[in-house]
Design a protein around this motif. Structure first.
Motif, short mmCIF file in Angstrom:
data_model
loop_
_atom_site.label_atom_id
_atom_site.label_comp_id
_atom_site.label_asym_id
_atom_site.label_seq_id
_atom_site.Cartn_x
_atom_site.Cartn_y
_atom_site.Cartn_z
N TYR A 165 9.03 4.87 8.83
CA TYR A 165 8.04 3.80 9.05
C TYR A 165 6.69 4.40 9.43
O TYR A 165 5.65 4.02 8.88
CB TYR A 165 8.54 2.88 10.17
CG TYR A 165 7.60 1.73 10.47
CD1 TYR A 165 7.57 0.60 9.66
CD2 TYR A 165 6.71 1.80 11.55
CE1 TYR A 165 6.68 -0.44 9.93
CE2 TYR A 165 5.84 0.78 11.82
CZ TYR A 165 5.83 -0.34 11.01
OH TYR A 165 4.95 -1.38 11.27
N HIS A 166 6.73 5.34 10.33
CA HIS A 166 5.50 5.99 10.77
C HIS A 166 4.80 6.66 9.59
O HIS A 166 3.59 6.56 9.41
CB HIS A 166 5.83 7.03 11.86
CG HIS A 166 4.64 7.46 12.65
ND1 HIS A 166 3.83 8.49 12.24
CD2 HIS A 166 4.12 6.98 13.79
CE1 HIS A 166 2.84 8.64 13.10
NE2 HIS A 166 3.01 7.72 14.06
N GLU A 182 10.46 -4.12 7.86
CA GLU A 182 10.91 -3.20 6.82
C GLU A 182 10.20 -3.55 5.51
O GLU A 182 9.66 -4.66 5.36
CB GLU A 182 12.43 -3.22 6.70
CG GLU A 182 13.04 -4.54 6.32
CD GLU A 182 14.57 -4.41 6.30
OE1 GLU A 182 15.20 -4.72 7.32
OE2 GLU A 182 15.13 -3.99 5.26
N PRO A 183 10.21 -2.62 4.56
CA PRO A 183 9.42 -2.85 3.34
C PRO A 183 9.73 -4.17 2.64
O PRO A 183 8.79 -4.87 2.20
CB PRO A 183 9.79 -1.64 2.46
CG PRO A 183 10.13 -0.56 3.44
CD PRO A 183 10.79 -1.25 4.59
N MET A 216 2.87 -3.88 5.05
CA MET A 216 3.51 -3.48 6.31
C MET A 216 2.45 -3.14 7.35
O MET A 216 2.56 -3.49 8.53
CB MET A 216 4.41 -2.25 6.09
CG MET A 216 5.62 -2.52 5.22
SD MET A 216 6.49 -0.98 4.81
CE MET A 216 7.35 -0.68 6.32
N ARG A 217 1.42 -2.44 6.89
CA ARG A 217 0.35 -2.03 7.81
C ARG A 217 -0.38 -3.27 8.36
O ARG A 217 -0.67 -3.36 9.55
CB ARG A 217 -0.61 -1.11 7.06
CG ARG A 217 -1.49 -0.28 7.94
CD ARG A 217 -2.32 0.70 7.12
NE ARG A 217 -1.53 1.80 6.59
CZ ARG A 217 -1.62 2.27 5.34
NH1 ARG A 217 -2.45 1.71 4.48
NH2 ARG A 217 -0.89 3.28 4.95
N TRP A 237 4.95 5.84 6.44
CA TRP A 237 4.36 4.85 5.53
C TRP A 237 3.10 4.25 6.13
O TRP A 237 2.06 4.19 5.49
CB TRP A 237 5.34 3.69 5.26
CG TRP A 237 6.59 4.09 4.54
CD1 TRP A 237 6.70 5.02 3.54
CD2 TRP A 237 7.91 3.57 4.78
NE1 TRP A 237 8.01 5.10 3.14
CE2 TRP A 237 8.79 4.23 3.86
CE3 TRP A 237 8.46 2.63 5.64
CZ2 TRP A 237 10.16 3.97 3.82
CZ3 TRP A 237 9.81 2.36 5.59
CH2 TRP A 237 10.65 3.02 4.69
N VAL A 238 3.21 3.81 7.37
CA VAL A 238 2.17 2.96 7.93
C VAL A 238 0.99 3.76 8.49
O VAL A 238 -0.15 3.32 8.44
CB VAL A 238 2.79 2.03 9.01
CG1 VAL A 238 1.75 1.32 9.82
CG2 VAL A 238 3.71 1.03 8.33
N VAL A 240 14.08 -0.41 10.33
CA VAL A 240 13.45 0.76 9.73
C VAL A 240 13.87 2.02 10.49
O VAL A 240 14.20 1.95 11.67
CB VAL A 240 11.91 0.68 9.78
CG1 VAL A 240 11.39 -0.34 8.79
CG2 VAL A 240 11.41 0.38 11.19
N VAL A 257 6.67 -5.06 13.44
CA VAL A 257 7.26 -3.93 12.72
C VAL A 257 8.25 -4.52 11.72
O VAL A 257 9.24 -5.15 12.12
CB VAL A 257 7.98 -2.97 13.69
CG1 VAL A 257 8.74 -1.90 12.91
CG2 VAL A 257 6.98 -2.34 14.65
N THR A 269 19.23 3.49 4.79
CA THR A 269 18.45 3.67 6.02
C THR A 269 19.39 3.98 7.19
O THR A 269 20.32 3.22 7.47
CB THR A 269 17.67 2.36 6.29
OG1 THR A 269 16.77 2.16 5.20
CG2 THR A 269 16.89 2.42 7.58
#
Ligand code: PLP
Length: 320
Positions: free
Chosen positions: A314-315, A278-279, A266-267, A317-318, A309, A276, A106
């Protein structure tokens, strides 16, 4: 419980050498998450500190022992959070820190390692190749190799989370712990089994990085091929035998979860807890999502163990 490598009095003493910025983190019931999960949920929040993960607890113990022994340089392999934490802890103790990481790590984590003044070396392979390279650097340069989860200080530091969980008689029935190399699970698990033995200790890994979980179930080290998960903090392939030995003594279960569940977790943490993460930090929530019946009517606590993240990832994924 059989004898692990951990020791309660050393864990209690570790609180004295860990910068207070990493200690006594929030622990609270998060009712907004509960309708979606079907059980009572508490959160132990480990992201609001200078390195945005729990790893600072362990590196503070590592760095203080190194400084006490006059060690001036150390090298570690890291997916990003350990390296960032060791860079932070080393900086305050005039310790030269080298971090070896995968080129695919990352970016936000790599940037922070550099910004904290550590030397960063990137390898083309994955975390296991980074571990090999770090050992090579230690041999060639004659500097100290810090091995996460194997070096007992990393486990002892993480175990201080356990002290905070059981400080008052716990109202929860189970603790859900993200499992990577195992420092956090063995550390927290040791404390919980000693001081609150009725609480179930459940480790969680992604299906795409199952080596330690498979090893726990088979009671022997199982290595795997390449990992395939967004949870970079827990993506190892070669469990460490000593750590597995401890995990076998303190964990009640180890479960695997799908990537979709990690993303859903995460969402939920963003939408219902304003966090916020990380996974890797959503693994506990993912485990509840995948097995609601198991947790229905119970009270679980999950450790929100990191928040580093890359914003674009992140954006994606979520908000996808
Ligand atoms: C955010 C996060 N969660 C979980 C883990 C796994 O912890 P451990 O390696 O102690 O099992 C890590 C490891 O670096 C991490 O950074």
């Amino acid at each position: 419980m059989g004898e692990t490598r951990l020791d309660l009095s050393r864990i209690q003493a570790a609180r004295q050498v860990i910068d207070p910025v990493f200690l006594d983190t929030p622990l609270y019931r998060c009712e907004a998450l509960e309708p979606g999960l079907g059980c009572s949920v508490s959160i132990k929040l480990e992201t609001a500190n200078p390195v945005r993960s729990f790893k600072g607890r362990g590196t503070e113990v590592v760095a203080s022992v190194l400084a006490d022994n006059g060690v001036r340089a150390a090298v570690c392999a890291s997916a990003g959070n350990l390296g960032q934490a060791l860079a932070w802890s080393g900086r305050g103790r005039r310790l030269d820190v080298t971090v070896v990481a995968s080129r695919h790590a990352t970016v936000a984590k790599l940037d922070r390692i550099r910004a904290l003044g550590a030397r960063l070396e990137l390898v083309d392979g994955d975390h296991e190749q980074a571990r090999e390279r770090a050992a090579e650097i230690a041999r060639h340069e004659g500097i100290r190799l810090v091995e996460d989860s194997l070096d007992i200080e990393t486990c002892t530091g993480a175990a201080t989370i356990g002290l905070e969980l059981v400080r008052t008689p716990p109202s929860f029935d189970a603790v859900l712990i993200a499992l990577g190399g195992g420092a956090m699970a063995t550390g927290v698990g040791h404390v919980v089994k000693e001081l609150a033995p009725g609480v179930e200790v459940i480790c969680v890994q992604p299906l795409g990085a199952p080596a330690m979980t498979r090893s726990w179930h088979e009671r022997r080290v199982v290595t795997t091929g390449p990992t395939n998960t967004i949870a970079d903090g827990v993506a190892g392939r070669r469990p460490i035998p000593e750590v597995l030995g401890d995990l076998l003594l303190v964990a009640d279960d180890a479960v695997l979860v799908r990537e979709e569940s990690i993303i859903a977790g995460m969402r939920m943490l963003l939408e219902h807890a304003g966090l916020v993460v990380e996974p890797s930090a959503a693994l506990g929530i993912a485990a509840v999502l995948e097995d609601r019946d198991r947790f229905a009517g119970r009270h679980v606590v999950t450790i929100i163990c990191g928040g580093n993240v890359d914003p674009a990832a992140y954006h994606g994924w979520v908000h996808a």
